[in-house]
Design an enzyme around this catalytic site. Sequence first.
Site, PDB file in Angstrom:
ATOM      1  N   HIS A  28       1.743   4.643  -2.818  1.00 50.81           N
ATOM      2  CA  HIS A  28       1.883   6.063  -2.534  1.00 50.81           C
ATOM      3  C   HIS A  28       3.197   6.438  -2.909  1.00 50.81           C
ATOM      4  O   HIS A  28       3.457   7.673  -3.583  1.00 50.81           O
ATOM      5  CB  HIS A  28       1.661   6.458  -1.010  1.00 50.81           C
ATOM      6  CG  HIS A  28       0.492   6.324  -0.246  1.00 50.81           C
ATOM      7  ND1 HIS A  28      -0.572   7.053  -1.109  1.00 50.81           N
ATOM      8  CD2 HIS A  28      -0.143   5.601   0.431  1.00 50.81           C
ATOM      9  CE1 HIS A  28      -1.775   6.861  -0.353  1.00 50.81           C
ATOM     10  NE2 HIS A  28      -1.535   5.910   0.617  1.00 50.81           N
TER      11      HIS A  28
ATOM     12  N   GLU B   8      -4.547   7.996  -2.924  1.00 53.02           N
ATOM     13  CA  GLU B   8      -5.040   6.626  -2.294  1.00 53.02           C
ATOM     14  C   GLU B   8      -5.590   5.956  -3.578  1.00 53.02           C
ATOM     15  O   GLU B   8      -5.293   4.522  -3.560  1.00 53.02           O
ATOM     16  CB  GLU B   8      -6.361   6.923  -1.740  1.00 53.02           C
ATOM     17  CG  GLU B   8      -6.755   5.844  -0.463  1.00 53.02           C
ATOM     18  CD  GLU B   8      -5.552   5.856   0.839  1.00 53.02           C
ATOM     19  OE1 GLU B   8      -5.679   4.879   1.402  1.00 53.02           O
ATOM     20  OE2 GLU B   8      -4.738   6.729   0.779  1.00 53.02           O
TER      21      GLU B   8
ATOM     22  N   HIS C 228       0.769  -1.088   0.261  1.00 51.85           N
ATOM     23  CA  HIS C 228      -0.017   0.021   0.073  1.00 51.85           C
ATOM     24  C   HIS C 228       0.909   1.403  -0.061  1.00 51.85           C
ATOM     25  O   HIS C 228       0.806   2.090  -0.709  1.00 51.85           O
ATOM     26  CB  HIS C 228      -0.801  -0.199   1.162  1.00 51.85           C
ATOM     27  CG  HIS C 228      -1.680   1.352   1.411  1.00 51.85           C
ATOM     28  ND1 HIS C 228      -3.095   1.135   1.050  1.00 51.85           N
ATOM     29  CD2 HIS C 228      -1.457   2.352   2.059  1.00 51.85           C
ATOM     30  CE1 HIS C 228      -3.694   2.358   1.046  1.00 51.85           C
ATOM     31  NE2 HIS C 228      -2.747   3.105   1.786  1.00 51.85           N
ATOM     32  N   GLU C 229       1.749   1.323   0.939  1.00 50.03           N
ATOM     33  CA  GLU C 229       2.660   2.491   1.040  1.00 50.03           C
ATOM     34  C   GLU C 229       3.526   2.517  -0.365  1.00 50.03           C
ATOM     35  O   GLU C 229       3.937   3.827  -0.707  1.00 50.03           O
ATOM     36  CB  GLU C 229       3.324   2.348   2.388  1.00 50.03           C
ATOM     37  CG  GLU C 229       2.891   2.384   3.708  1.00 50.03           C
ATOM     38  CD  GLU C 229       1.689   3.636   3.736  1.00 50.03           C
ATOM     39  OE1 GLU C 229       1.752   4.525   3.082  1.00 50.03           O
ATOM     40  OE2 GLU C 229       0.804   3.235   4.411  1.00 50.03           O
TER      41      GLU C 229
END
Lengths: 505, 505
Positions: A272, A298, A268-269
């Site tokens: 980003h 997001e 997830h990170e």
Amino acid sequence: MNKIETVEKQFLNHVKKMSAYSEAIGLIHWDMRTGAPKNGVEQRSEVLGVLSSEVFALSTSKEMEEYLEVLSTPECQEKISEITRKSVEECKKDYERNKKIPAEEYREYVILQSKSESVWETAKEKADFSLFQPYLEKLVEYNKKFIEYWGYEGNKYNTLLDDYEPGVTVEVLDQVFGQLREKIVPLVSAISESTHKPKTDFLFQSFPKEQQREFSLAVLKELGYDFDSGRLDETVHPFATGLNPGDVRVTTKYDENDFRSAVFGTIHECGHALYEQNISKDLIGTPLCGGTSMGIHESQSLFYENFVGRNKHFWTKNYELFKKYAKGQFDDVSLNDFYRAINESKPSLIRIEADELTYSLHVMVRYEIEKGLFNDEIEVKDLPEFWNMKMEEYLGVRPENDAEGVLQDVHWSGGSFGYFPSYALGYMYAAQMKEAMLKDLPNFDELLEDGNLVVIREWLTEKVHRHGSMKKPLEILQDVTGEGLNAEYLIRYLEKKYGEIYQLS
Amino acid sequence: MNKIETVEKQFLNHVKKMSAYSEAIGLIHWDMRTGAPKNGVEQRSEVLGVLSSEVFALSTSKEMEEYLEVLSTPECQEKISEITRKSVEECKKDYERNKKIPAEEYREYVILQSKSESVWETAKEKADFSLFQPYLEKLVEYNKKFIEYWGYEGNKYNTLLDDYEPGVTVEVLDQVFGQLREKIVPLVSAISESTHKPKTDFLFQSFPKEQQREFSLAVLKELGYDFDSGRLDETVHPFATGLNPGDVRVTTKYDENDFRSAVFGTIHECGHALYEQNISKDLIGTPLCGGTSMGIHESQSLFYENFVGRNKHFWTKNYELFKKYAKGQFDDVSLNDFYRAINESKPSLIRIEADELTYSLHVMVRYEIEKGLFNDEIEVKDLPEFWNMKMEEYLGVRPENDAEGVLQDVHWSGGSFGYFPSYALGYMYAAQMKEAMLKDLPNFDELLEDGNLVVIREWLTEKVHRHGSMKKPLEILQDVTGEGLNAEYLIRYLEKKYGEIYQLS
């Protein structure tokens, strides 16, 4: 140099200075969350205060006022570069937001924010909303006043939404959230009645931290994260931070009895981080050198977490490697059983632990509350009951106390209202982008199986990353997908994926 | 509040802001040297530039001028607090130094410094002084001009020395360095002729990095380093940095074939760190919240490195623990043989690798050169030959090329002239303090054997650490030892220690 060129240069120097301070602030935040010694924190907060005040002062200074005035004239607008023009637009928005609030009121509000955060922490620990209530009431009151200062179009809550997702209004959200809910709620019910549930016990066996870290590093590399422009550290609440495109750091959290926290958190990170690492270098030192909105940000993290990380084809490539890092607990687990286990869906109380199907419903509970608060339809004192009622309505579960209910998120204690919808918006954007990507890369699944993820990253860089904040969120969406916000893609994806996993058809 | 109180408060706010910027700069430096990704460095240097300019601007601002003027009047001096008075003194020194150099000249000098550092790196790599020579010539020229701007008393070089060690002049150094040299040079010869040399082969066997780290952490703890106010990281050129007394970080370097680098390096940096961790909290946010001089700082690091870390009684306590972390290579080595090995002394070419006996001689070579340069007695072009000649004279060894000779240290490339003597001064201070400490703690050796090092740290805190920069270096020395600089204590210590190890008597 003529007058316009001179002012343009001065303005660009001014924003460069602001971005230097912001980068220092970013590094301090990263440091505080990855191992800064506790006794230094008090003084470090003073440093943050000094630097933040300086950024605020620069953003509202007499010089800034003059630059914006000169550079906004039609004559100048024609002559300055596109980067300057968009930077002026960003700074103007900030300037006006900041200038419209009386200085004294803003100062009081900053103090209130910082007090509220620590009161919220205690309240959450004690699961007692009544401690937090008076602070939340004041925070809402201040924001209501700010809405009056700033003005609003249509719904009052729009003004707050605009801060995180310009262009997305209550009218839009009511529609897409309604559509989503209408399809997800029955899907959640059907799943809970399915007799074909995944086995998950093997997920919770010991997986040493150091091994999780090694696997996370391997995954980051495969996803295309550039370690010459970043690093992976451990923290309590994982985040990614783009200090500049050459230094974008990711953090993760290791749970030795549940590897999913580190592995999916890292992916997830990484989403980003790939955004921030691949912003055009031309934007460095301007206010455009960052993701264009919370929602688009997001969309990148959720794209990687869900469409890549929870995709069976990704694990076709990586399951054997994963097993090597684990301690043998997956040796007898088939790829298919593993895939189904990591995609288990069931209603739960805590947003940040929710699966990808139920996640949006958690967001909608918060959206309904915020909308109600700023339209005087709900009062702060009624929030715990309203929260619990909505949780039952949307998810069929009811918190037993406020810690696992209305007090679970930090956002409101910092005065962040209008932020939550971005999480669900990002998910819808991601599903739309995935559809558009399939037109250019119909072999998407094969790319995952081959570990050829650079092609996917390059597509996203071309369409999204490199633009930084040069385009507004809905402009990005339109350019990438050829249409506006549309919940259908996410709905179709969820129905197909969960229909298969739980054999619903 | 009356006028004086108002100005005092404004002044303290002003220096608080400066110290906030300095803390941010310190954190950025730490980060750059402990793992910041390389692609972010260029932009991070811009950030450093912005913050440093801001500190410079604040230190020479119109406001600063006014504060200093008002607060220096006899009426004010009487009424302001001691901390304010000493802070005014510090700021005034800075203000005058900075203001006397024409702005344009200073700007050119800063650019020259930064170019020179990278040219020096290349020159060192290629072992070719001629590449660096023109830059060094300019750096020396600028500093000669600065000396004219700043003025000088007695020797011109005194003005540069004053920047690092106020109160210590060429007259003082000529005397103490002469005394030291007179005793050390024959001692070095006697050792080289001794037939009783320590065996050292076991020092260079493999010692895994992770084990070295564990042992280093244990030692830091024993020495009294507070991990709630610091952390240990890895770096290329070890350092300690005091961001504020609650956040003082140490770094070290692991050589798997020579544990001494990490162990003694860590102990050395710990000495610096204990100083910074124990400065009175009353000084936070003022220019006094740091070690009072390079020499006093070095006295603390050398005290721990040599008088504690290379002391036999310290190893009586720690040798068994050390052996546990090692891989068995010391199992057949007696404590005495180990102690003699870690105290081996022999002339060498590189200062930072020198042992405690020969170290001061390396410093004196540099001192003689700097003194000669600023008194027009030596020219830059003659440095390689002069260096080699002095090395032969003092140490009996001669570099084969400039990389292991005149190009070995970074200092001059950054324009730091007058810094080197502090290293040897620190050593003399430390020996003097050790003697004074023995009067209060005659059981010093026992304390080491018991691992009761907190008593030693507390003594140093009381006498040295807590004062920060409230006292000048020679004032500290006088208050601690009851006398001025005196080389005799160091000489006696070295003669006794090395006489025993090499059985010279």
